[in-house]
Motif scaffolding. Structure first.
Motif, mmCIF file in Angstrom:
data_model
loop_
_atom_site.group_PDB
_atom_site.id
_atom_site.type_symbol
_atom_site.label_atom_id
_atom_site.label_comp_id
_atom_site.label_asym_id
_atom_site.label_seq_id
_atom_site.Cartn_x
_atom_site.Cartn_y
_atom_site.Cartn_z
ATOM 1 N N HIS A 1 0.838 -1.209 0.000
ATOM 2 C CA HIS A 1 0.000 0.000 0.000
ATOM 3 C C HIS A 1 0.868 1.253 0.000
ATOM 4 O O HIS A 1 0.450 2.289 -0.532
ATOM 5 N N GLY B 1 1.612 1.857 -3.543
ATOM 6 C CA GLY B 1 0.425 2.114 -4.351
ATOM 7 C C GLY B 1 -0.202 0.793 -4.766
ATOM 8 O O GLY B 1 0.347 0.087 -5.600
ATOM 9 N N GLY C 1 -3.381 0.438 -5.852
ATOM 10 C CA GLY C 1 -4.589 0.658 -6.631
ATOM 11 C C GLY C 1 -4.397 0.392 -8.111
ATOM 12 O O GLY C 1 -3.418 -0.209 -8.556
ATOM 13 N N TRP C 2 -5.390 0.877 -8.859
ATOM 14 C CA TRP C 2 -5.400 0.711 -10.307
ATOM 15 C C TRP C 2 -5.610 2.098 -10.891
ATOM 16 O O TRP C 2 -6.696 2.640 -10.881
ATOM 17 N N ASP C 3 -4.544 2.676 -11.413
ATOM 18 C CA ASP C 3 -4.619 4.017 -11.967
ATOM 19 C C ASP C 3 -4.190 3.949 -13.425
ATOM 20 O O ASP C 3 -3.031 4.173 -13.761
ATOM 21 N N GLY C 4 -5.124 3.582 -14.307
ATOM 22 C CA GLY C 4 -4.790 3.385 -15.712
ATOM 23 C C GLY C 4 -3.996 2.105 -15.915
ATOM 24 O O GLY C 4 -3.417 1.875 -16.968
ATOM 25 N N GLN D 1 -0.807 -0.446 -10.170
ATOM 26 C CA GLN D 1 0.319 0.239 -9.554
ATOM 27 C C GLN D 1 1.299 -0.812 -9.019
ATOM 28 O O GLN D 1 1.011 -2.012 -9.030
ATOM 29 N N PHE E 1 -0.081 -3.364 -6.492
ATOM 30 C CA PHE E 1 -1.398 -3.952 -6.728
ATOM 31 C C PHE E 1 -1.395 -5.463 -6.515
ATOM 32 O O PHE E 1 -2.164 -6.002 -5.723
#
Length: 166
Positions: free
Chosen positions: A39, A42, A44-47, A50, A53
């Motif tokens: 975490h 990052g 997450g899913w940013d395009g 990350q 993930f």
């Protein structure tokens, strides 16, 4: 070495439940470390995914499996996992091995191996002194000849090898 009889052996030992609880708690801590790190990177899913993930998903699965192991181990009926005598036998093997690994950096692999052979043969095997000395000298020399001279694979060396020009 024969196992002691029940009169010689002290009753008890480590229970399977306590060992499994300790392992489960260590695994939960490791899962928490994976989740914290992923975490932080990052998760997450940013395009697209990350950096953290996929490790985060693995960490959550690892945490769930470890929590299940903890739950199952707490509910387990008590039984002996290892007796104190058996644990002593493991320590007789583990202590020279830990000493060997600790001595590789300051003394080099070959001197540490000689000391390991001496300690292991005296502690666990109760071998004759001449066979201990013979093994402690010949095995490191054979390994040096094979790895350093024949295969040309450099292994960690210490002050003795430096004094001999290697």
């Amino acid at each position: 070495m024969p196992q002691p009889t029940e009169t010689m052996d002290q009753p008890g030992g480590l229970s399977r439940r306590s060992v499994e609880v300790i392992v489960a708690l260590c695994l939960i801590g490791l899962a928490g470390l994976v989740l914290y790190d992923s975490h932080g990177r990052g998760a997450g899913w940013d395009g697209g995914p990350q950096n953290g993930f996929f490790p985060a998903r693995v960490g959550w699965i690892f945490l769930a499996a470890s929590a299940y192991l903890l739950w199952k181990s707490v509910r387990r009926p008590p039984e002996t996992f290892v007796t104190w005598w058996q644990l002593g036998q493991v320590a007789r093997v583990l202590a020279p091995l830990v000493l060997f690994v600790a001595l590789i950096a300051p003394l080099g692999l070959y001197v540490a191996a000689a000391l390991f052979i001496i300690a292991f043969m005296l502690i666990t095997g109760k071998a004759r002194w001449w066979s201990v000395v013979l093994a402690a000298v010949l095995v490191p020399l054979a390994c040096f000849w094979i790895f350093e001279l024949q295969f040309r694979v450099p292994l960690p060396k210490g002050p003795l090898e430096a004094a001999l020009g290697y």
